[in-house]
Scaffold this motif. Structure first.
Motif, PDB file in Angstrom:
ATOM      1  N   ASP A 184       0.875  -1.163   0.000  1.00  0.00           N
ATOM      2  CA  ASP A 184       0.000   0.000   0.000  1.00  0.00           C
ATOM      3  C   ASP A 184       0.918   1.220   0.000  1.00  0.00           C
ATOM      4  O   ASP A 184       1.908   1.253   0.732  1.00  0.00           O
ATOM      5  N   VAL A 185       0.637   2.201  -0.815  1.00  0.00           N
ATOM      6  CA  VAL A 185       1.531   3.348  -0.941  1.00  0.00           C
ATOM      7  C   VAL A 185       1.445   4.254   0.286  1.00  0.00           C
ATOM      8  O   VAL A 185       2.453   4.573   0.911  1.00  0.00           O
ATOM      9  N   ASN A 186       0.241   4.680   0.661  1.00  0.00           N
ATOM     10  CA  ASN A 186       0.051   5.585   1.802  1.00  0.00           C
ATOM     11  C   ASN A 186      -0.388   4.790   3.019  1.00  0.00           C
ATOM     12  O   ASN A 186      -1.455   4.186   3.023  1.00  0.00           O
ATOM     13  N   LEU A 187       0.457   4.816   4.051  1.00  0.00           N
ATOM     14  CA  LEU A 187       0.220   3.998   5.243  1.00  0.00           C
ATOM     15  C   LEU A 187      -0.321   4.790   6.418  1.00  0.00           C
ATOM     16  O   LEU A 187      -0.433   4.276   7.520  1.00  0.00           O
TER      17      LEU A 187
ATOM     18  N   LEU B 267       2.398  -2.119  -6.344  1.00  0.00           N
ATOM     19  CA  LEU B 267       1.824  -1.081  -5.500  1.00  0.00           C
ATOM     20  C   LEU B 267       0.312  -1.172  -5.587  1.00  0.00           C
ATOM     21  O   LEU B 267      -0.253  -1.289  -6.674  1.00  0.00           O
ATOM     22  N   HIS B 268      -0.339  -1.111  -4.432  1.00  0.00           N
ATOM     23  CA  HIS B 268      -1.787  -1.246  -4.330  1.00  0.00           C
ATOM     24  C   HIS B 268      -2.273   0.006  -3.606  1.00  0.00           C
ATOM     25  O   HIS B 268      -2.049   0.150  -2.403  1.00  0.00           O
TER      26      HIS B 268
ATOM     27  N   LEU C  68       8.842   5.130  -7.860  1.00  0.00           N
ATOM     28  CA  LEU C  68       9.030   3.738  -7.455  1.00  0.00           C
ATOM     29  C   LEU C  68       9.094   2.774  -8.643  1.00  0.00           C
ATOM     30  O   LEU C  68       9.547   1.652  -8.500  1.00  0.00           O
ATOM     31  N   GLU C  69       8.631   3.220  -9.804  1.00  0.00           N
ATOM     32  CA  GLU C  69       8.707   2.414 -11.021  1.00  0.00           C
ATOM     33  C   GLU C  69       8.287   0.961 -10.808  1.00  0.00           C
ATOM     34  O   GLU C  69       9.056   0.033 -11.033  1.00  0.00           O
ATOM     35  N   ALA C  70       7.063   0.782 -10.360  1.00  0.00           N
ATOM     36  CA  ALA C  70       6.533  -0.564 -10.108  1.00  0.00           C
ATOM     37  C   ALA C  70       5.126  -0.655 -10.675  1.00  0.00           C
ATOM     38  O   ALA C  70       4.456   0.368 -10.854  1.00  0.00           O
ATOM     39  N   PRO C  71       4.667  -1.879 -10.952  1.00  0.00           N
ATOM     40  CA  PRO C  71       3.284  -2.038 -11.397  1.00  0.00           C
ATOM     41  C   PRO C  71       2.316  -1.506 -10.340  1.00  0.00           C
ATOM     42  O   PRO C  71       2.561  -1.658  -9.136  1.00  0.00           O
ATOM     43  N   ILE C  72       1.239  -0.889 -10.795  1.00  0.00           N
ATOM     44  CA  ILE C  72       0.266  -0.271  -9.892  1.00  0.00           C
ATOM     45  C   ILE C  72      -1.105  -0.888 -10.114  1.00  0.00           C
ATOM     46  O   ILE C  72      -1.558  -1.018 -11.250  1.00  0.00           O
ATOM     47  N   LEU C  73      -1.754  -1.241  -9.018  1.00  0.00           N
ATOM     48  CA  LEU C  73      -3.147  -1.662  -9.048  1.00  0.00           C
ATOM     49  C   LEU C  73      -3.935  -0.672  -8.193  1.00  0.00           C
ATOM     50  O   LEU C  73      -3.599  -0.448  -7.031  1.00  0.00           O
TER      51      LEU C  73
ATOM     52  N   LEU D 161       4.505 -11.437 -12.028  1.00  0.00           N
ATOM     53  CA  LEU D 161       5.756 -10.667 -12.012  1.00  0.00           C
ATOM     54  C   LEU D 161       6.973 -11.536 -11.711  1.00  0.00           C
ATOM     55  O   LEU D 161       8.080 -11.024 -11.640  1.00  0.00           O
ATOM     56  N   GLU D 162       6.792 -12.830 -11.559  1.00  0.00           N
ATOM     57  CA  GLU D 162       7.865 -13.704 -11.120  1.00  0.00           C
ATOM     58  C   GLU D 162       9.151 -13.521 -11.921  1.00  0.00           C
ATOM     59  O   GLU D 162      10.232 -13.561 -11.373  1.00  0.00           O
ATOM     60  N   GLY D 163       9.052 -13.307 -13.200  1.00  0.00           N
ATOM     61  CA  GLY D 163      10.247 -13.163 -14.034  1.00  0.00           C
ATOM     62  C   GLY D 163      10.778 -11.740 -14.071  1.00  0.00           C
ATOM     63  O   GLY D 163      11.690 -11.447 -14.827  1.00  0.00           O
ATOM     64  N   GLN D 164      10.233 -10.845 -13.247  1.00  0.00           N
ATOM     65  CA  GLN D 164      10.627  -9.446 -13.282  1.00  0.00           C
ATOM     66  C   GLN D 164      12.121  -9.275 -13.007  1.00  0.00           C
ATOM     67  O   GLN D 164      12.779  -8.464 -13.616  1.00  0.00           O
ATOM     68  N   TYR D 165      12.646 -10.057 -12.100  1.00  0.00           N
ATOM     69  CA  TYR D 165      14.057  -9.971 -11.746  1.00  0.00           C
ATOM     70  C   TYR D 165      14.667 -11.366 -11.807  1.00  0.00           C
ATOM     71  O   TYR D 165      14.031 -12.333 -11.445  1.00  0.00           O
ATOM     72  N   GLU D 166      15.901 -11.422 -12.212  1.00  0.00           N
ATOM     73  CA  GLU D 166      16.655 -12.666 -12.101  1.00  0.00           C
ATOM     74  C   GLU D 166      17.338 -12.634 -10.749  1.00  0.00           C
ATOM     75  O   GLU D 166      18.060 -11.697 -10.442  1.00  0.00           O
TER      76      GLU D 166
END
Length: 120
Positions: free
Chosen positions: A52-55, A77-78, A92-97, A113-118
């Motif tokens: 969650d972005v804003n906590l 990011l949710h 943050l350059e991440a997928p956003i929902l 997103l599993e393959g996002q990073y090696e």
């Protein structure tokens, strides 16, 4: 079994996500602050995270997101406030929902997103 970190300050959303990940066969750890998230990250390895972005109380997920990126752990990011969080989201350059999103959809997106990073 995959381990998933959930950083979410809204109890009902956190519970919904936790159950959805558990139903998908993962172990989900719920945290409500960056301090709790870092404690969990120190104790165990995670395969992915939902942040969650804003906590509340002016806290954002940014420190945890930066740590996850350095550790090459996929995350998304949710957030329910795309307007207010806009600048932080770009950095943050991440997928956003956007909230509300069905918990099953969040699970599906994170597992995609599993393959996002090696892993190193």
């Amino acid at each position: 079994m995959k381990s998933i970190l959930i950083l979410e300050d809204e109890p009902l959303i956190a519970m919904d996500l936790q159950f959805a990940f558990e139903d998908a066969g993962a172990h989900a750890v719920v945290t409500i602050s960056c301090a709790e998230a870092f404690d969990a990250l120190d104790r165990m390895e995670f395969d992915g995270a939902v942040l969650d972005v804003n906590l509340g109380r002016g806290e954002t997920c940014e420190p945890v997101a930066i740590h996850l990126r350095k550790q090459r752990i996929p995350f998304l990011l949710h957030t329910g406030d795309l307007d207010r969080a806009g600048e932080a989201l770009r950095d943050l350059e991440a997928p956003i929902l956007a909230k509300p999103s069905g918990a099953d959809h969040v699970v599906e997106r994170l597992f995609g997103l599993e393959g996002q990073y090696e892993r190193a």
